[in-house]
Each structure stands twice: as structure tokens, then as C-alpha cells.
Design a protein around this motif. Sequence first.
Motif, mmCIF file in Angstrom:
data_model
loop_
_atom_site.group_PDB
_atom_site.id
_atom_site.type_symbol
_atom_site.label_atom_id
_atom_site.label_comp_id
_atom_site.label_asym_id
_atom_site.label_seq_id
_atom_site.Cartn_x
_atom_site.Cartn_y
_atom_site.Cartn_z
ATOM 1 N N ARG A 151 13.860 36.043 22.369
ATOM 2 C CA ARG A 151 12.698 35.193 22.444
ATOM 3 C C ARG A 151 11.669 35.631 21.409
ATOM 4 O O ARG A 151 10.958 36.648 21.968
ATOM 5 C CB ARG A 151 12.739 34.705 24.320
ATOM 6 N N ARG A 178 20.592 25.113 23.934
ATOM 7 C CA ARG A 178 19.881 26.083 22.882
ATOM 8 C C ARG A 178 19.800 27.268 23.010
ATOM 9 O O ARG A 178 18.981 27.344 24.536
ATOM 10 C CB ARG A 178 18.694 25.116 22.477
ATOM 11 N N ASN A 179 19.449 28.449 21.789
ATOM 12 C CA ASN A 179 20.327 29.749 22.209
ATOM 13 C C ASN A 179 21.559 30.594 22.822
ATOM 14 O O ASN A 179 21.028 31.514 22.620
ATOM 15 C CB ASN A 179 18.156 29.985 23.718
ATOM 16 N N ALA A 206 12.666 30.535 16.539
ATOM 17 C CA ALA A 206 12.311 30.787 18.881
ATOM 18 C C ALA A 206 12.592 31.864 19.568
ATOM 19 O O ALA A 206 12.455 32.139 20.588
ATOM 20 C CB ALA A 206 12.725 29.704 19.429
ATOM 21 N N TYR A 207 13.704 32.216 18.281
ATOM 22 C CA TYR A 207 14.508 33.158 18.545
ATOM 23 C C TYR A 207 15.859 33.854 18.090
ATOM 24 O O TYR A 207 15.757 33.365 16.813
ATOM 25 C CB TYR A 207 15.664 32.236 20.066
ATOM 26 N N ASP A 241 16.991 31.008 14.517
ATOM 27 C CA ASP A 241 17.711 29.634 15.161
ATOM 28 C C ASP A 241 16.636 28.715 13.796
ATOM 29 O O ASP A 241 15.644 29.320 12.985
ATOM 30 C CB ASP A 241 17.468 29.278 16.328
ATOM 31 N N SER A 242 17.411 27.626 13.707
ATOM 32 C CA SER A 242 16.215 26.880 12.741
ATOM 33 C C SER A 242 16.219 25.770 13.170
ATOM 34 O O SER A 242 15.743 25.248 14.678
ATOM 35 C CB SER A 242 16.861 26.073 11.335
ATOM 36 N N ASN A 251 18.511 23.190 15.281
ATOM 37 C CA ASN A 251 18.750 24.057 15.800
ATOM 38 C C ASN A 251 19.893 25.111 15.585
ATOM 39 O O ASN A 251 20.855 24.833 16.711
ATOM 40 C CB ASN A 251 19.239 23.264 17.008
#
Lengths: 111, 114
Positions: free
Chosen positions: A51, B99-100, A31-32, A93-94, A97
Motif C-alpha cells: 500500500r 478494493r485491493n 493507492a496500492y 490500481d486506478s 479501481n
Amino acid sequence: SQKIEQNSEALNIQEGKTATLTCNYTNYSPAYLQWYRQDPGRGPVFLLLIRENEKEKRKERLKVTFDTTLKQSLFHITASQPADSATYLCALDSPANNLFFGTGTRLTVIP
Amino acid sequence: SQTIHQWPATLVQPVGSPLSLECTVEGTSNPNLYWYRQAAGRGLQLLFYSVGIGQISSEVPQNLSASRPQDRQFILSSKKLLLSDSGFYLCAWIPPGLRNSPLHFGNGTRLTVT
């Protein structure tokens, strides 16, 4: 599991040139994606996050691109300086998370 | 502001001896905490992470264990060290539920098992 490859273990460039580092992944699309800088004997320091729906992100002399079709991110340092010499790590990321890191590319900018 | 502390900075231990590395975070509450190991020529390997007191998740089977006795304290332990446990151990944190969020790393402990 995700396999992350950074193009080369070491990269030497002349001061003032643009350094381009590559991060390839083989499995699911994250996702990023993040890029970190690590100096010898220190912990990594966060630089940029991009992202999956972003093509490009910039911060001062740094630029990151993210191509989910190629499963690749490129990290550019323009007008490189000797102070940019360090190891640069990409991280994905996995589904759980957590962040998984590549082995890094050691950049040396030659004056 | 938030800070993260790891100690000791370097450690030389004989094979078979116990290990305890400590990490504390200041200036935040209920952080997610992580232990990574970086071996020579290899990337950072995630060892353990914790989302709260007493909650530990292990990523890889190994000779190590982790504990979180307090909200901002994360401890990495071993009862008997192996030569293969040598490496650079890094603690990191992120704010809870974000998250992120980038990881914030400590300056690591260089462990040499002889």
C-alpha cells in the motif's frame, strides 16, 4: 493515463544471487501496487501487495518496496533459484479501481 | 474453494469469422469479472470488466464485445475477427466490493487469427 515501465524486458542472474526488478510509473500515485508471476502459457499469479503508506513488504524470499516520491517499486528475490525463472508483472490500481499492468520483466536464473 | 475456467485453451480462426470465449467462476457469488488481452511484447490490456449481471464496462474501443448472462459467466465475443485480435486472452475475478483484492486469473486462451 498512467504509464508503467518495468526496467528491462529480460534479466539474467546467477543462482543464489538477488534479483532486483524495477517498476516505475509516471502519473498519479496509486493507492496500492501488486506484483504477479507469470509462467509461459499461464495466467499471472499474485505474489505481493503493498500500500502507498507502506515502505516495504516481505514474504519468504520476496521483498517489495514502494517509494511514492520516486514513483517506483522494487521487487527483490533473494537466494534466487532456477525455479524462480518467470515473467514478473507489476500492477497499479486506478481511480476506477481497476488494475493496470506493466509489460513485465522476464527473469532467468542460471544454475 | 474458488476456481476459474476458461476455454478453449487455444484457438485458430480465420479473419472475418466470429469469436466466443467463455469464462466461468465457481465457489463465489457476484464476483467482479475482467477480460484482459496480452499481445506479444506488451503488457496486459484491460478490455472489459463487469460488477454484475448485464453490467459491462469497456476500457478501450475495439472489435470485441463482452456479456455477462449469468452471475459467474463472462463471455468475450466478436462478430468478425481482425488479424490484430490475435493474442492471449485472460479472464480474471475478484470478490465483490473488495478494493485491493488480488486478481485471480484463468489460464487463458491463445487466439491466432489467420
